[in-house]
Design an enzyme around this catalytic site. Structure first.
Site, PDB file in Angstrom:
ATOM      1  N   ASP A  78       1.166  -0.909   0.441  1.00 54.99           N
ATOM      2  CA  ASP A  78       0.235   0.055   0.113  1.00 54.99           C
ATOM      3  C   ASP A  78       0.853   1.238  -0.287  1.00 54.99           C
ATOM      4  OD1 ASP A  78      -1.807  -2.064   0.438  1.00 54.99           O
ATOM      5  OD2 ASP A  78      -3.306  -1.179   2.634  1.00 54.99           O
TER       6      ASP A  78
ATOM      7  N   HIS B 176       4.555  -7.206  -0.140  1.00 56.38           N
ATOM      8  CA  HIS B 176       4.043  -8.732  -0.428  1.00 56.38           C
ATOM      9  C   HIS B 176       4.819  -8.877  -1.704  1.00 56.38           C
ATOM     10  CE1 HIS B 176       0.468  -9.095   2.366  1.00 56.38           C
ATOM     11  NE2 HIS B 176       0.738  -7.964   2.481  1.00 56.38           N
TER      12      HIS B 176
ATOM     13  N   SER C 164       8.799   3.625   4.763  1.00 56.51           N
ATOM     14  CA  SER C 164       9.619   3.201   4.338  1.00 56.51           C
ATOM     15  C   SER C 164       8.956   3.728   2.891  1.00 56.51           C
ATOM     16  CB  SER C 164      10.696   2.104   4.791  1.00 56.51           C
ATOM     17  OG  SER C 164      11.230   2.830   4.516  1.00 56.51           O
TER      18      SER C 164
END
Length: 282
Positions: free
Chosen positions: A90, A147, A249
């Site tokens: 995201d 992911h 980050s």
């Protein structure tokens, strides 16, 4: 001018000390104080806890537990096409495109090299020269697990020590070579799309970087480059969790030349989510 001022402040901040202090605080079980911290943070960044597996802030024992929270199983549908590559996190697409020989675009007017990003690893540089890259920035408000963009078999992982500059839009526009100067973890995978790398970039107050197959990679921060090699024992599926950051980050995803074509609707500055289509096989 404001962004330049923010960048100047970054040079003056005791970034390592702030990160150590916050990391220590974030892993402490402080009872009601932890709950207040989470409530305040959630309100400040307008975090939607209804999609989290644990939506009651009182059930989180530490701030780190909250920050690395897992989502409900159906919260991030994964694009099912066998030819697609999906978003690894995201966040915001801060840059994407073609690697021009050895150069990646950091921000308007700022480039950095594959050599510096990949710690001068000759094989990896060869794999991704003239390839494709996508940079996803995770702000404090985002879900902070990253992911797999496609099915892959892990071949190598390298921890590269470095600085802890903020990787916000303001600093990436003003501080040259920031992703190659910051602490990072480089993960090289073999995939049906060819070689693929995910670079997990540390930043100010990122208390830790964790991966699913080795656990905590940093801290400790002892200033030593570390390398792991694998013989096929770590296989991850598209959309499967790779690990997590503790605070905001960046994830940089690399593919080889002529392997993928980015989705035609993708634009710099897009807000994206795990599992959305990033690109497809050429």
């Amino acid at each position: 001018m404001l962004n330049q001022l923010k960048a100047m402040i970054q040079y003056l901040l005791p970034k390592q000390m702030l990160t150590v202090i916050f990391g220590w605080l974030a892993k402490k079980q402080l009872g009601i104080v932890t709950t207040w911290m989470i409530q305040g943070f959630s309100k400040l960044y307008k975090i939607d806890l209804s999609e989290a597996q644990i939506s009651n802030v009182k059930e989180y024992k530490t701030f780190n537990d909250f920050f690395a929270r897992e989502l409900k199983q159906d919260a991030r549908p994964i694009d099912a096409s066998t030819n697609s590559v999906v978003m690894p996190a995201d966040g915001v697409i801060s840059q994407f495109g073609t690697i021009q020989d050895n150069l990646l675009l950091q921000a308007k007017g700022h480039f950095y090299t594959l050599d510096s990003l990949l710690a001068c690893h000759p094989d990896m540089i060869k794999f991704f020269k003239n390839g494709a890259f996508a940079t996803t920035y995770l702000s404090p408000k985002n879900y902070h697990r990253f992911h797999m963009p496609c099915d892959g078999t892990l071949r190598e992982m390298i921890y590269v020590p470095g600085s802890l500059f903020s990787v916000s839009k303001a600093t990436t526009e003003c501080i040259a070579n920031i992703f190659a100067r910051n602490e990072r973890v480089i993960c090289l995978f073999e995939t049906d799309f060819g070689p693929m790398a995910q670079i997990l970039v540390g930043a100010t107050i990122v208390g830790s970087i964790e991966v699913a197959w080795e656990g905590l990679i940093t801290p400790p921060r002892d200033g030593i480059m570390k390398r792991w090699t694998y013989s096929g024992e770590v296989k991850l599926s598209k959309g499967e969790g790779m690990g997590c950051f503790k605070l905001g980050s960046t994830v940089i995803t690399l593919f080889a030349s002529n392997a993928i074509e980015f989705d035609s609707h993708l634009k710099i500055g897009d807000q994206v989510r795990v599992g959305q289509k990033l690109a497809e096989r050429i």
